[in-house]
Design a protein around this motif. Structure first.
Motif, PDB file in Angstrom:
ATOM      1  N   LEU A 314      74.852  59.457  23.781  1.00 26.51           N
ATOM      2  CA  LEU A 314      75.241  59.710  25.421  1.00 26.51           C
ATOM      3  C   LEU A 314      76.383  58.840  25.735  1.00 26.51           C
ATOM      4  O   LEU A 314      76.573  57.734  25.588  1.00 26.51           O
ATOM      5  N   TRP A 315      77.161  59.647  26.408  1.00 31.03           N
ATOM      6  CA  TRP A 315      78.491  59.370  26.960  1.00 31.03           C
ATOM      7  C   TRP A 315      78.356  58.897  28.524  1.00 31.03           C
ATOM      8  O   TRP A 315      77.823  59.438  29.199  1.00 31.03           O
ATOM      9  N   GLY A 316      78.768  57.532  28.636  1.00 30.65           N
ATOM     10  CA  GLY A 316      78.794  57.088  29.983  1.00 30.65           C
ATOM     11  C   GLY A 316      77.362  56.677  30.524  1.00 30.65           C
ATOM     12  O   GLY A 316      77.158  56.618  31.525  1.00 30.65           O
ATOM     13  N   ARG A 317      76.747  56.220  29.525  1.00 26.62           N
ATOM     14  CA  ARG A 317      75.217  55.471  29.978  1.00 26.62           C
ATOM     15  C   ARG A 317      75.319  54.149  29.330  1.00 26.62           C
ATOM     16  O   ARG A 317      75.871  53.857  28.184  1.00 26.62           O
ATOM     17  N   ARG A 318      74.541  53.188  29.514  1.00 25.72           N
ATOM     18  CA  ARG A 318      74.218  52.027  29.200  1.00 25.72           C
ATOM     19  C   ARG A 318      72.497  51.599  29.199  1.00 25.72           C
ATOM     20  O   ARG A 318      71.700  52.224  30.106  1.00 25.72           O
ATOM     21  N   PHE A 319      72.255  50.924  28.223  1.00 28.41           N
ATOM     22  CA  PHE A 319      70.591  50.537  28.125  1.00 28.41           C
ATOM     23  C   PHE A 319      70.274  49.618  29.289  1.00 28.41           C
ATOM     24  O   PHE A 319      71.056  48.688  29.629  1.00 28.41           O
ATOM     25  N   VAL A 320      69.036  49.682  29.921  1.00 27.41           N
ATOM     26  CA  VAL A 320      68.648  48.789  31.059  1.00 27.41           C
ATOM     27  C   VAL A 320      68.067  47.544  30.470  1.00 27.41           C
ATOM     28  O   VAL A 320      67.800  47.471  29.143  1.00 27.41           O
ATOM     29  N   SER A 321      67.866  46.476  31.030  1.00 19.16           N
ATOM     30  CA  SER A 321      67.486  45.215  30.716  1.00 19.16           C
ATOM     31  C   SER A 321      66.098  45.148  30.375  1.00 19.16           C
ATOM     32  O   SER A 321      65.195  45.716  31.267  1.00 19.16           O
ATOM     33  N   ILE A 322      65.250  44.758  29.315  1.00 16.48           N
ATOM     34  CA  ILE A 322      64.112  44.728  29.299  1.00 16.48           C
ATOM     35  C   ILE A 322      63.379  43.426  29.014  1.00 16.48           C
ATOM     36  O   ILE A 322      62.211  43.256  28.588  1.00 16.48           O
ATOM     37  N   ILE A 323      64.262  42.325  29.210  1.00 15.22           N
ATOM     38  CA  ILE A 323      63.437  40.891  28.757  1.00 15.22           C
ATOM     39  C   ILE A 323      63.594  40.426  30.238  1.00 15.22           C
ATOM     40  O   ILE A 323      64.546  40.154  30.947  1.00 15.22           O
ATOM     41  N   THR A 324      62.573  39.631  30.557  1.00 14.63           N
ATOM     42  CA  THR A 324      62.344  38.768  31.742  1.00 14.63           C
ATOM     43  C   THR A 324      61.775  37.318  31.458  1.00 14.63           C
ATOM     44  O   THR A 324      61.137  37.412  30.175  1.00 14.63           O
ATOM     45  N   GLU A 325      61.918  36.632  32.059  1.00 16.30           N
ATOM     46  CA  GLU A 325      61.507  35.289  31.851  1.00 16.30           C
ATOM     47  C   GLU A 325      60.224  34.883  33.016  1.00 16.30           C
ATOM     48  O   GLU A 325      60.322  35.091  34.112  1.00 16.30           O
ATOM     49  N   GLU A 326      58.919  34.805  32.258  1.00 20.81           N
ATOM     50  CA  GLU A 326      57.726  34.646  32.997  1.00 20.81           C
ATOM     51  C   GLU A 326      57.140  33.262  32.213  1.00 20.81           C
ATOM     52  O   GLU A 326      56.632  33.217  31.203  1.00 20.81           O
ATOM     53  N   ASP A 327      56.830  32.327  33.276  1.00 18.77           N
ATOM     54  CA  ASP A 327      55.908  31.525  32.746  1.00 18.77           C
ATOM     55  C   ASP A 327      56.613  30.523  31.773  1.00 18.77           C
ATOM     56  O   ASP A 327      55.975  29.853  30.756  1.00 18.77           O
ATOM     57  N   GLY A 328      57.965  30.302  31.555  1.00 19.20           N
ATOM     58  CA  GLY A 328      58.470  29.600  30.757  1.00 19.20           C
ATOM     59  C   GLY A 328      58.713  30.164  29.319  1.00 19.20           C
ATOM     60  O   GLY A 328      59.080  29.616  28.509  1.00 19.20           O
ATOM     61  N   ARG A 329      58.619  31.361  29.243  1.00 20.09           N
ATOM     62  CA  ARG A 329      58.848  32.162  28.052  1.00 20.09           C
ATOM     63  C   ARG A 329      59.364  33.451  28.410  1.00 20.09           C
ATOM     64  O   ARG A 329      59.221  34.045  29.651  1.00 20.09           O
ATOM     65  N   TYR A 330      60.021  34.164  27.611  1.00 17.72           N
ATOM     66  CA  TYR A 330      60.711  35.442  27.636  1.00 17.72           C
ATOM     67  C   TYR A 330      59.708  36.577  27.079  1.00 17.72           C
ATOM     68  O   TYR A 330      58.887  36.510  26.141  1.00 17.72           O
ATOM     69  N   CYS A 331      59.573  37.584  28.128  1.00 11.92           N
ATOM     70  CA  CYS A 331      58.745  38.736  27.875  1.00 11.92           C
ATOM     71  C   CYS A 331      59.604  40.051  27.667  1.00 11.92           C
ATOM     72  O   CYS A 331      60.602  40.294  28.371  1.00 11.92           O
ATOM     73  N   VAL A 332      59.189  40.934  26.762  1.00 12.28           N
ATOM     74  CA  VAL A 332      59.789  42.043  26.477  1.00 12.28           C
ATOM     75  C   VAL A 332      59.156  43.054  26.971  1.00 12.28           C
ATOM     76  O   VAL A 332      57.865  43.353  26.519  1.00 12.28           O
ATOM     77  N   ASP A 333      59.624  44.173  27.746  1.00 13.46           N
ATOM     78  CA  ASP A 333      58.865  45.119  28.098  1.00 13.46           C
ATOM     79  C   ASP A 333      59.443  46.406  27.350  1.00 13.46           C
ATOM     80  O   ASP A 333      60.467  47.060  27.444  1.00 13.46           O
ATOM     81  N   TYR A 334      58.623  46.817  26.327  1.00 13.27           N
ATOM     82  CA  TYR A 334      58.966  47.918  25.334  1.00 13.27           C
ATOM     83  C   TYR A 334      58.731  49.618  26.045  1.00 13.27           C
ATOM     84  O   TYR A 334      59.286  50.423  25.355  1.00 13.27           O
ATOM     85  N   SER A 335      58.218  49.307  27.020  1.00 15.05           N
ATOM     86  CA  SER A 335      58.272  50.888  27.808  1.00 15.05           C
ATOM     87  C   SER A 335      59.555  51.193  28.267  1.00 15.05           C
ATOM     88  O   SER A 335      59.641  52.357  28.480  1.00 15.05           O
ATOM     89  N   LYS A 336      60.568  50.293  28.349  1.00 13.26           N
ATOM     90  CA  LYS A 336      61.864  50.583  28.984  1.00 13.26           C
ATOM     91  C   LYS A 336      62.774  50.477  27.630  1.00 13.26           C
ATOM     92  O   LYS A 336      64.126  50.467  28.063  1.00 13.26           O
ATOM     93  N   PHE A 337      62.202  50.415  26.542  1.00 10.02           N
ATOM     94  CA  PHE A 337      63.430  50.403  25.287  1.00 10.02           C
ATOM     95  C   PHE A 337      64.276  51.126  25.118  1.00 10.02           C
ATOM     96  O   PHE A 337      65.330  50.752  24.824  1.00 10.02           O
ATOM     97  N   GLY A 338      63.963  52.527  25.480  1.00  8.39           N
ATOM     98  CA  GLY A 338      65.224  53.568  25.239  1.00  8.39           C
ATOM     99  C   GLY A 338      65.506  54.126  26.460  1.00  8.39           C
ATOM    100  O   GLY A 338      66.563  55.150  26.444  1.00  8.39           O
ATOM    101  N   ASN A 339      65.592  53.216  27.595  1.00  9.50           N
ATOM    102  CA  ASN A 339      65.805  53.958  29.084  1.00  9.50           C
ATOM    103  C   ASN A 339      67.406  53.339  28.970  1.00  9.50           C
ATOM    104  O   ASN A 339      67.656  52.431  28.779  1.00  9.50           O
ATOM    105  N   THR A 340      68.172  54.266  29.725  1.00 13.64           N
ATOM    106  CA  THR A 340      69.444  54.252  30.085  1.00 13.64           C
ATOM    107  C   THR A 340      69.753  54.475  31.364  1.00 13.64           C
ATOM    108  O   THR A 340      69.046  55.387  32.050  1.00 13.64           O
TER     109      THR A 340
END
Length: 435
Positions: A314-340
């Motif tokens: 895909l030209w001119g697109r970028r991946f969205v961030s899927i890592i957030t910080e919750e309760d002192g640890r990092y959480c990964v949201d795999y539902s947005k793994f391929g979203n751009t």
């Protein structure tokens, strides 16, 4: 399957289905292009007209491991059945030769001691063969000391049975512990993207590990496979070119503790240097991704593969961030793994952008100050042997200096010309060297 096991959320599968539905109609209308590596990592190459088939039999173990499960199980079962049947025939022949199969009167005198007790037919010989090879030992049949040949056959069958067990169990273990089994929980983004990063076009894709166990010494290797034509007119259908992964250490090592975006800066020397938004759809290339490492729990080397064709970039697109910080640890949201998301980007290639910047820089260089020019006698200034205009001002940090007075020339002595750095014309004016 991973969603049913709880390894992937349902949203991840819905996102992957949405990505498949959002493919352009242009790519759907085209016939499916051939690719060397499928999205699942298997090699999409068919080998035909192989005349030396016997080479596969020289490496029987590897051949059996490479077979499909149904074929392996068929060979596994056939090996045991054939060995039991073969030795059942041997035991029946021994009993027949020794006369153990002749009917006897139970009320009469006892006959000679048989080689194997309680063998009266081929069925009983087959049962005894199974008991010997798998060491069941029900106790109804046994070898006596009457026939040394029977003892020899017993030893041979035990040794052959152990060999068959070792080979078959080794094949089953190797098939279950193959490197591609660990790769089932390594996922790659469905599409790759090209977006600007730090002012340069960058090829990017995302990779993630669903397990908590780490991949030790993980490395990522990128290769471009394309059809090229040499200067002599030779057509090379498969030309493999390596792509440097963006890493300050100039190595391909990664720490896959969370999903990462692997990037490659498109610059001079890159195989994607002349790739633009218009030529992307017509390019005949395939970008292969190879991830290698060592499984932390088993210590077995593994390899995961995938590839990207022009329709999947895909030209001119970028991946969205899927890592957030919750309760002192990092959480990964795999539902947005391929979203751009779309980003502002020029449709020109990196080569065309460099040429455009080069013209602009060349135009601005014509107005730059004349650094490093020296005065060589009267009549102008020289830099590298060329006469230059004397109107170029001197940098601000150079203090103006008055030219030193020349000593009168002596008769018969050559004239000496003093060189001085060009500077701003001071109030007294530049000093001229006299003859």
């Amino acid at each position: 399957m991973l969603a049913r096991k709880g390894l992937l959320p349902d949203g991840f599968l819905l996102t992957r289905l949405a990505e498949d539905q959002n493919q352009s109609n242009r790519s759907r209308s085209k016939s499916q292009r051939a690719r060397f590596i499928t999205k699942t990592g298997s090699c999409n190459v068919a080998h035909k007209n192989i005349r030396e088939q016997g080479r596969f039999l020289q490496d029987v173990f590897t051949t059996m491991v490479d077979l499909k499960w149904q074929h392996s199980l068929l060979i596994f079962t056939s090996a045991f059945l054939c060995s039991w049947m073969l030795f059942a025939m041997v035991w029946w022949l021994l009993a027949f030769a020794h006369g153990d199969l002749e009917p006897r009167d139970p009320n009469g005198e006892p006959g000679p001691v048989p080689c194997v007790t309680a063998i009266h037919s081929f069925t009983s010989a087959f049962l005894f063969s199974i008991e010997v090879q798998v060491t069941i030992g029900f106790g109804g049949r046994m070898v006596t000391e009457e026939c040394p040949v029977a003892i020899t056959v017993l030893i041979i069958q035990n040794i052959l049975g152990l060999i068959i067990n070792a080979v078959m169990l080794g094949c089953v273990f190797m098939k279950t512990a193959q490197a591609n089994r660990r790769a089932e929980t390594l996922i790659f983004s469905r599409n790759a993207v090209i977006a600007p990063r730090s002012g340069r076009p960058t090829f990017m894709f995302r990779v993630g590990d669903l397990r908590k166990s780490m991949i030790i010494s993980a490395t990522v290797q990128l290769q471009v496979i394309r059809r090229t034509v040499t200067a002599e007119g030779e057509v090379i259908p498969v030309c493999q070119l390596d792509i440097q992964v963006e890493n300050p250490l100039r190595s391909n090592g990664i720490f896959l503790v969370s999903p990462l975006i692997i990037s490659h800066t498109i610059e001079r020397g890159s195989p994607l240097y002349e790739l633009s938004s218009q030529t992307l759809a017509t390019e005949d290339l395939e970008i292969i991704v190879i991830l290698e490492g060592v499984v932390e729990t088993t210590g077995i080397s593994m390899q995961a593969r995938t590839s990207y064709t022009p329709e999947e970039i895909l030209w001119g697109r970028r991946f969205v961030s899927i890592i957030t910080e919750e309760d002192g640890r990092y959480c990964v949201d795999y539902s947005k793994f391929g979203n751009t998301v779309p980003v502002k980007m020029s449709s020109l290639s990196a080569k065309e952008l460099d040429q455009t910047r080069g013209v602009q820089e060349g135009a601005s260089d014509s107005h730059l100050q004349g650094w490093g020019l020296v005065r060589a006698g009267r009549g102008g200034f020289r830099r590298g042997g060329r006469a230059c205009d004397s109107a170029a001002p001197q940098p601000w940090y150079v203090q103006p200096q008055k030219p030193a007075q020349e000593a009168p020339e002596k008769k018969g002595q050559k004239k000496t010309v003093q060189l001085e750095v060009i500077g701003r014309q001071n109030e007294d004016g530049p000093g001229d060297t006299s003859d």
